[in-house]
Design an enzyme around this catalytic site. Structure first.
Site, PDB file in Angstrom:
ATOM      1  CB  ILE B 213       8.625  -2.972   3.438  1.00  0.00           C
ATOM      2  CG1 ILE B 213      10.029  -3.464   4.362  1.00  0.00           C
ATOM      3  CG2 ILE B 213       9.504  -2.168   2.135  1.00  0.00           C
ATOM      4  CD1 ILE B 213      11.194  -2.453   4.295  1.00  0.00           C
ATOM      5  CB  CYS B 214       3.715  -1.632   2.162  1.00  0.00           C
ATOM      6  SG  CYS B 214       2.700  -1.878   3.519  1.00  0.00           S
ATOM      7  CB  THR B 215       4.036   2.003   6.540  1.00  0.00           C
ATOM      8  OG1 THR B 215       2.949   1.013   6.720  1.00  0.00           O
ATOM      9  CG2 THR B 215       3.770   3.210   6.897  1.00  0.00           C
TER      10      THR B 215
END
Ligand SMILES: [Zn+2]
Lengths: 560, 432
Positions: B213-215
């Site tokens: 998700i952070c990417t």
């Protein structure tokens, strides 16, 4: 399969068909699942194909089904026989209502329903008569599939295609298919065949063993010690490997690590560059460490191809791929690597860094493309064409890029004859299965294709002598055994028939030449896969003869 | 095989010489045939009058399987499929025509096969396999799966393994499973409780790419990241009450437009309509020829199992058609700790310092378990429950706690998850 590799294919597959903004049209939607494999270039090749299938039995229609669905241009079934009760029972594209009608016509009408954009034709002449009176008829097709014909007709057909071709390159590819019960055999005769895109699963080399100057400079400019922990954790693994290797080279006279111990040492030095021990970019770098000591080379298959006479002595009539290959051989002489393919895998880093790195690779690829184009220009001039005509020779910029992307996967097959044509080759034709059989017995491995192949030959011998299929009787088994013993003796075999052979003979007798629906469907699937590979010039087609043994649930390929 | 001299055609369901080809294999044994096999009328009658088989899936493989079974003489065929026909099916699902788009696959496929192969009985069910009770599955001689869903296969496999009663031989239903991707595919024969089962080989599946998700949220690099951003983050934000329908072209259009905008913003190239659709639908390339090979392999095995006219595949056939015709036949071995057919508990080494949340992540990453959003309990005490909301809230504080404070070394945890068609027992081994 990595998402990135797949994604690239998807993008390539449709970028030329669908405008970036628009939704795909109906045709693209219909063919979506196959365009993701062979792209619009492959589809165009299929759509211009004209295929002849001889005989309208179950294996024939099963094969054609798999070619009509993806949208070949046109097909013809050549068959003079009427639909029998047995045909209506084993063939999905014939119906009991059609008993007595032309098998070619009935099958064509049922197959044509599968795809409106494919043209189907029925030819109700006897293949014997056509071979006799109009052998040039066969030369008008892109591919011919001959199913369950007698060996004599197979040979005559193969001969007609060879003698009708002005050069080996123009030989119409022929696929010879025989089925019997749980067994099937798929043979080929091809002239010269070029694979333009093998779809290798090996990702293109980033050449990290010897980073190109701009990349090296970029990596050098990054001072790891000065980075805060966030930036440190976002240095891409490509950069980490370039830095680690440069350090190594400085201490080792510019040499790559060679021994296992040296490689482990380099890997350890990479680990030592970590700060915390759990940085994701370092995890990736360690997993990719092999790239530091894998020397960038021209793949041996490509190297062999580049020294082939078909490449070194091109003429103005050579297809564009040979111009490209000649240019590639010039390029390789200068550089000893292939032009860079700018496909950067995903890596843990920031967007900006990734884009920056990607641009570095693209710029380098562009530089090498220009060098390649110089080589191409030389190649063009060698055959007295002018560089201004590059577009009309199929050597435009777009084609250059396409070639470079697939260069490592280009293959040229020199071709293969079918049948025992020259008297001097007759003995050799028995020699080959014997050698294969010996190898098979020595390895003791499944599958055992040579034994089944031999059984097909003996069944044909039986048919030639008795004008009927062998039956599962003591007498017929005995005759088959005699043929097998004879053939093996001719090939230099001495000793008892191996059990694999007697088993295969027993099964061939049991099968009585039957074309059972499941074997037909399986064989039709394999034949269609190979046909698609021949037509699109993508993926690597079969080299040799494939034997299907559904008693053991195996397939095997013999090298002849 | 000449027989055209016979008088006028007889009406369906059958006619003389209908099974002339297939009968060659049923009249006589071959050298490899089991000595117990008796050729002739009895085995034919069993196949053509008494056998009853179930086909799961009426798609790419299903169309081929139904056709093969009908032509081989299987008498009573049932088929389950919950899908309707899409235009992109027509390049391989040859029982369907453009006019059938939108109609249920199972029903159209059954009708077509019955019209083309007179006398064959095909009973369709337009719905889910999970709708049917164990007693339904008990009526069949065997089950052939031609599915593209791992979850459905796991469910079917677990159901058939659980049905095996050692005292009732008929409770063992062979499951034949096929799958394809591009020029590749595999077919296998599973004898529940005897051979390795589908769950045993779960770790052979390609690991599906999951983008963190952070990417997606912060550092997109690939066009796929932009597409995931549009579908996973933006869509629920903009349309909190509308579920994303990946079959709706308007929805794809919205994702494509937003993914393109984001890609431009980040200077990322390569977002196309086709890629957008490929990513959000997880599209696997599929062609008729590969489906034909794999389906025919499945049906060959069904025919052999049903008639005993040749030895069965033991137990895995793998085809790689990208380089020549290459296939590999081998015996896949049972996994003693298989949660479906093995019965032994799975050991899970964990660090004492790990939080419960870390354990859940590790569990989700394990390729041999593939638990999505698992709930955990130990000795009847809930550690974390994904649902219902009030219990999720009540157990949520545990996520932050260290394992050493929640469980003892060697404790057996019970894991349940939507993707798991069974309760998994996990033995935690606490390490420093
Ligand atoms: Zn198992």
């Amino acid at each position: 399969m990595a998402q990135t590799a797949e994604a690239k294919t998807i993008e390539e597959a449709t970028v030329t068909i669908v405008s970036p903004q628009g939704r795909p049209d109906e045709k693209t939607r219909r063919y979506d699942r196959q365009l993701r494999l062979w792209a619009s270039s492959g589809q165009a090749a299929l759509e211009s194909a004209r295929i002849l299938v001889i005989s309208g039995g179950a294996t024939s229609t099963s094969t054609l089904k798999n070619l009509v669905l993806p949208g070949i241009g046109e097909f013809t079934i050549l068959d003079h026989l009427p639909v029998t009760y047995a045909d209506a029972g084993n063939n999905f594209f014939l119906h009991v209502n059609g008993i007595g009608k032309s098998r070619a016509e009935e099958a064509v009408s049922h197959l044509a329903e599968l795809n409106d954009s494919v043209k189907g034709k029925a030819d109700t002449r006897d293949v014997n008569a056509v071979l006799e009176n109009e052998p040039e008829f066969f030369l008008s097709f892109t591919l011919i599939i001959a199913v369950n014909l007698s060996p004599e007709i197979e040979d005559r057909l193969a001969q007609a295609l060879r003698s009708g071709a002005s050069t080996p390159r123009d030989t119409v590819p022929l696929m010879i298919v025989r089925t019997a019960g749980f067994y099937a055999m798929i043979g080929t005769q091809i002239g010269e065949h070029t694979v333009v895109d093998a779809h290798s699963e090996t990702p293109p080399s980033l050449r990290l063993d010897n980073a190109f100057p701009a990349l090296l400079e970029y990596a050098r400019a990054i001072d790891l010690d000065s980075l805060d922990s966030t930036d440190f954790g976002h240095v891409p693994w490509v950069v980490l490997l370039v830095k680690a290797l440069e350090n190594w080279k400085q201490k080792h006279d510019g040499q790559l690590p060679k021994s296992y111990a040296e490689k482990q040492e380099l890997k350890k030095s990479l680990e030592k560059m970590r700060r915390r021990g759990d940085e994701e970019n370092f995890d990736e770098a360690v997993a990719q460490a092999y790239r530091m000591w894998t020397p960038t080379v021209v793949p041996s298959e490509t190297r062999a191809l580049l020294s082939d006479p078909s490449v070194t002595t091109i003429t103005s009539s050579s297809p564009s791929i040979f111009y490209f290959l000649l240019a590639l051989s010039h390029f390789v002489q200068q550089h000893s690597y292939l032009p860079l393919v700018p496909t950067l895998p995903d890596m843990h880093t920031t967007t900006d860094t990734y884009v920056e790195l990607q641009n570095l690779f693209r710029a380098q690829a562009d530089r090498e493309m220009l060098v390649f184009e110089d080589c191409l220009k030389r190649a063009v001039e060698e055959v007295h064409e002018t560089w201004e005509e590059r577009e009309s020779l199929g050597l435009g910029r777009a084609e250059v890029k396409e070639f470079i992307r697939n260069a490592a996967g280009v293959r040229v097959f020199k071709g293969k004859k079918w049948g025992s044509v020259e008297p001097s080759e007759i003995e050799a034709s028995d020699q080959k299965p014997v050698t294969a059989l010996q190898n098979e017995l020595e390895s003791g491995m499944l599958p055992a294709p040579a034994a089944v192949y031999l059984a097909f030959l003996c069944s044909a011998d039986f048919y030639s002598a008795h004008a009927r299929q062998p039956q599962p009787t003591e007498a017929d088994n005995q005759l088959l055994t005699t043929y097998a013993t004879q053939r093996l003796a001719n090939g230099g075999w001495n000793g008892e028939l191996p059990e694999t052979v007697t088993t295969a003979l027993g099964e061939i007798a049991r099968a009585q030449g039957s074309d059972i629906p499941t074997t037909a469907a399986l064989t039709g699937g394999l034949v269609a896969q190979e046909a698609i590979k021949f037509l699109t010039r993508q993926y690597v087609p079969i080299e040799g003869t494939c034997i299907v043994d559904l008693i053991r649930s195996t397939t095997g390929t013999l090298p002849f | 095989m000449g027989d055209i001299s016979l008088p006028a055609p007889l009406p369906p369901p059958t006619w003389p010489n209908r099974f002339q080809h297939v009968d060659t294999l049923l009249d006589h044994p071959g050298p490899s045939t089991d000595p117990d096999f008796v050729g002739g009328e009895a085995v034919k009658r069993f196949l053509r009058e008494d056998s009853k088989v179930l086909v799961i899936g009426a798609g790419g493989l299903g169309c081929e399987i139904l056709t093969n079974l009908a032509l081989m003489g299987f008498a009573d065929i049932h088929v389950i499929d919950m899908d309707t026909i899409d235009i992109s099916n027509l390049n391989r699902q040859f029982l369907f025509r453009p006019k059938d788009v939108g109609k249920p696959k199972a029903i159209i496929a059954a009708e077509f096969v019955m019209s083309r192969v007179p006398g064959t009985k095909v009973t369709p069910y337009f719905g889910k396999i999970q709708d049917k009770p164990e007693s339904y599955y008990m009526q069949f001689n065997l089950v052939i799966c031609g599915l593209d869903s791992v979850e459905a296969r796991r469910w079917m496999n677990a159901t058939l393994v659980a049905m095996v009663d050692p005292d009732v031989p008929e409770s063992l239903k062979p499951m034949i499973d096929g799958g394809t991707e591009g020029f590749k595919g595999q077919a296998r024969v599973i004898l529940p409780s005897i051979t390795s089962c589908y769950e045993c080989s779960l770790d052979m599946l390609n690991k599906q790419t999951v983008f963190p998700i952070c990417t997606i949220a912060n550092t997109p690099r690939l066009p796929e990241h932009c597409i995931e951003w549009a579908s996973v983050l933006e869509w629920p934000k903009v349309f909190p009450d509308k579920k994303l329908d990946t079959d709706d072209p308007e929805h794809i259009q919205w994702l494509f437009t937003h993914a393109s905008t984001r890609a431009r913003e980040f200077k990322i190239e390569g977002v196309t309509w086709s890629l957008t659709q490929g990513v959000v639908k997880n599209i696997i390339p599929a062609i008729a020829s590969t489906n034909a090979v794999i389906a025919a392999s499945c049906c060959t095995e069904a025919f052999k199992l049903m008639t005993n006219c040749a030895p069965r595949l033991d137990n895995y056939f793998m085809l790689i058609g990208t380089e020549g015709v290459y296939s590999y036949t081998f015996q896949h071995e049972r996994r003693p700790e298989c949660p479906v057919c093995g019965g032994e508990t799975i050991d899970m080494p964990v660090k004492k310092e790990w939080t419960l949340e870390r354990l859940i992540e590790a569990l989700e990453e394990r390729q041999d378990i593939q638990a999505k959003k698992p709930s955990l309990s130990v000795n009847g005490r809930s550690l974390y429950l994904q649902a219902p909301p009030q219990l999720e809230r009540a157990t949520r504080p545990n996520l932050e706690k260290k394992l050493v404070d929640l469980v003892n070394d060697g404790d057996e945890l019970t894991v349940t998850a939507g993707s798991l068609p069974f309760n998994l027992t996990l033995r935690v081994l606490l390490k420093d």
